[in-house]
Design a protein around this motif. Structure first.
Motif, PDB file in Angstrom:
ATOM      1  N   PHE A 245     -12.812   6.006  70.450  1.00  0.00           N
ATOM      2  CA  PHE A 245     -11.637   5.734  69.604  1.00  0.00           C
ATOM      3  C   PHE A 245     -11.843   6.314  68.200  1.00  0.00           C
ATOM      4  O   PHE A 245     -10.955   6.973  67.659  1.00  0.00           O
ATOM      5  CB  PHE A 245     -11.419   4.216  69.550  1.00  0.00           C
ATOM      6  CG  PHE A 245     -10.195   3.772  68.796  1.00  0.00           C
ATOM      7  CD1 PHE A 245      -8.921   4.058  69.258  1.00  0.00           C
ATOM      8  CD2 PHE A 245     -10.321   3.019  67.636  1.00  0.00           C
ATOM      9  CE1 PHE A 245      -7.795   3.631  68.576  1.00  0.00           C
ATOM     10  CE2 PHE A 245      -9.201   2.589  66.946  1.00  0.00           C
ATOM     11  CZ  PHE A 245      -7.937   2.885  67.410  1.00  0.00           C
ATOM     12  N   SER A 246     -13.016   6.112  67.651  1.00  0.00           N
ATOM     13  CA  SER A 246     -13.336   6.641  66.323  1.00  0.00           C
ATOM     14  C   SER A 246     -13.276   8.165  66.321  1.00  0.00           C
ATOM     15  O   SER A 246     -12.757   8.776  65.384  1.00  0.00           O
ATOM     16  CB  SER A 246     -14.720   6.158  65.897  1.00  0.00           C
ATOM     17  OG  SER A 246     -15.087   6.703  64.665  1.00  0.00           O
ATOM     18  N   GLY A 247     -13.809   8.787  67.378  1.00  0.00           N
ATOM     19  CA  GLY A 247     -13.753  10.244  67.488  1.00  0.00           C
ATOM     20  C   GLY A 247     -12.331  10.758  67.564  1.00  0.00           C
ATOM     21  O   GLY A 247     -11.989  11.777  66.941  1.00  0.00           O
ATOM     22  N   VAL A 248     -11.479  10.059  68.308  1.00  0.00           N
ATOM     23  CA  VAL A 248     -10.074  10.449  68.401  1.00  0.00           C
ATOM     24  C   VAL A 248      -9.408  10.327  67.029  1.00  0.00           C
ATOM     25  O   VAL A 248      -8.659  11.217  66.609  1.00  0.00           O
ATOM     26  CB  VAL A 248      -9.331   9.600  69.457  1.00  0.00           C
ATOM     27  CG1 VAL A 248      -7.820   9.786  69.359  1.00  0.00           C
ATOM     28  CG2 VAL A 248      -9.817   9.948  70.863  1.00  0.00           C
ATOM     29  N   LEU A 249      -9.700   9.235  66.317  1.00  0.00           N
ATOM     30  CA  LEU A 249      -9.104   9.048  64.985  1.00  0.00           C
ATOM     31  C   LEU A 249      -9.589  10.099  63.991  1.00  0.00           C
ATOM     32  O   LEU A 249      -8.823  10.536  63.130  1.00  0.00           O
ATOM     33  CB  LEU A 249      -9.390   7.642  64.456  1.00  0.00           C
ATOM     34  CG  LEU A 249      -8.693   6.499  65.203  1.00  0.00           C
ATOM     35  CD1 LEU A 249      -9.099   5.159  64.606  1.00  0.00           C
ATOM     36  CD2 LEU A 249      -7.191   6.667  65.194  1.00  0.00           C
ATOM     37  N   LYS A 250     -10.854  10.516  64.106  1.00  0.00           N
ATOM     38  CA  LYS A 250     -11.353  11.574  63.212  1.00  0.00           C
ATOM     39  C   LYS A 250     -10.687  12.913  63.521  1.00  0.00           C
ATOM     40  O   LYS A 250     -10.359  13.667  62.612  1.00  0.00           O
ATOM     41  CB  LYS A 250     -12.875  11.718  63.359  1.00  0.00           C
ATOM     42  CG  LYS A 250     -13.639  10.637  62.641  1.00  0.00           C
ATOM     43  CD  LYS A 250     -15.134  10.826  62.819  1.00  0.00           C
ATOM     44  CE  LYS A 250     -15.887   9.637  62.251  1.00  0.00           C
ATOM     45  NZ  LYS A 250     -17.301   9.655  62.611  1.00  0.00           N
ATOM     46  N   ALA A 251     -10.514  13.182  64.807  1.00  0.00           N
ATOM     47  CA  ALA A 251      -9.890  14.448  65.199  1.00  0.00           C
ATOM     48  C   ALA A 251      -8.383  14.456  64.929  1.00  0.00           C
ATOM     49  O   ALA A 251      -7.791  15.518  64.741  1.00  0.00           O
ATOM     50  CB  ALA A 251     -10.157  14.726  66.684  1.00  0.00           C
ATOM     51  N   HIS A 252      -7.783  13.271  64.908  1.00  0.00           N
ATOM     52  CA  HIS A 252      -6.329  13.141  64.725  1.00  0.00           C
ATOM     53  C   HIS A 252      -6.051  12.035  63.716  1.00  0.00           C
ATOM     54  O   HIS A 252      -5.514  10.984  64.066  1.00  0.00           O
ATOM     55  CB  HIS A 252      -5.647  12.818  66.056  1.00  0.00           C
ATOM     56  CG  HIS A 252      -5.992  13.770  67.145  1.00  0.00           C
ATOM     57  ND1 HIS A 252      -5.361  14.986  67.289  1.00  0.00           N
ATOM     58  CD2 HIS A 252      -6.920  13.708  68.133  1.00  0.00           C
ATOM     59  CE1 HIS A 252      -5.873  15.625  68.326  1.00  0.00           C
ATOM     60  NE2 HIS A 252      -6.825  14.875  68.851  1.00  0.00           N
TER      61      HIS A 252
ATOM     62  N   ILE B 123      -4.925  15.203  72.399  1.00  0.00           N
ATOM     63  CA  ILE B 123      -6.174  14.452  72.555  1.00  0.00           C
ATOM     64  C   ILE B 123      -6.894  14.977  73.790  1.00  0.00           C
ATOM     65  O   ILE B 123      -6.284  15.206  74.829  1.00  0.00           O
ATOM     66  CB  ILE B 123      -5.889  12.939  72.686  1.00  0.00           C
ATOM     67  CG1 ILE B 123      -5.334  12.408  71.371  1.00  0.00           C
ATOM     68  CG2 ILE B 123      -7.146  12.177  73.107  1.00  0.00           C
ATOM     69  CD1 ILE B 123      -4.845  10.983  71.435  1.00  0.00           C
ATOM     70  N   ASP B 124      -8.192  15.169  73.673  1.00  0.00           N
ATOM     71  CA  ASP B 124      -9.019  15.658  74.772  1.00  0.00           C
ATOM     72  C   ASP B 124     -10.188  14.693  74.949  1.00  0.00           C
ATOM     73  O   ASP B 124     -11.223  14.812  74.282  1.00  0.00           O
ATOM     74  CB  ASP B 124      -9.508  17.066  74.451  1.00  0.00           C
ATOM     75  CG  ASP B 124     -10.300  17.695  75.584  1.00  0.00           C
ATOM     76  OD1 ASP B 124     -10.620  17.004  76.571  1.00  0.00           O
ATOM     77  OD2 ASP B 124     -10.610  18.891  75.474  1.00  0.00           O
TER      78      ASP B 124
END
Length: 168
Positions: A28-35, A131-132
């Protein structure tokens, strides 16, 4: 294949909840950083508690966009303003924008309860987000990143065979 194979579901089922939540929060944190602006389109629905309940795992995920929090629980579903239930692979396919949410809802493969407008706002916020999840999983694996990301892509492809389509 619409539901998670038992060989993948069983390890998640027996894993300690703190470990499942730790991994989920890292993704979730990675998704938020990327987006970082992913929740901007939610407007008044940022305070909504969104529940995601995979029907093939004894887990529930709750996301509150305003606080950028994710919690994982087992047992009875926690309180949520809007909840979606369905096989994990379809829920993840929706997150990535790879499945037609309307078709899955009307075919009864997904069930939505609570605030339908909030769920529609979330769907619109995720639209075109690119998202990937295999990439995000790979990012957690350090030197094993190519192996983990490749395996996750293969599983995603197999799991969504015949369903890999965008909403629009």
């Amino acid at each position: 294949m619409s539901s998670l194979p038992p060989s993948l579901a069983k390890p998640v089922d027996i894993a300690p909840l703190w470990l499942v939540e730790l991994v989920a929060r890292h993704i979730f944190s990675g998704v938020l950083k990327a987006h970082p602006d992913i929740f901007e389109r939610l407007n008044s629905y940022r305070q909504t508690r969104y529940g995601f309940s995979p029907t093939d795992l004894p887990l529930h995920f709750t996301v509150v966009p305003a606080s950028r929090t994710l919690t994982v629980s087992r047992g009875a579903p926690p309180l949520a303003d809007a909840r979606i239930e369905g096989p994990l692979v379809l829920l993840l396919g929706l997150l990535e924008g790879r499945c037609d949410a309307d078709a899955l809802f009307f075919s009864r493969e997904l069930a939505v309860t609570g605030d339908m407008e909030a769920m529609l706002a979330l769907r619109n916020a995720l639209d075109d987000s690119a998202i990937d999840l295999p990439r995000e999983l790979g990012a957690l694996a350090g030197p094993f990143s190519p192996l983990i990301a490749g395996t996750a892509r293969y599983i995603r492809t197999r799991a969504l065979e015949g369903r890999d389509m965008t909403w629009n």
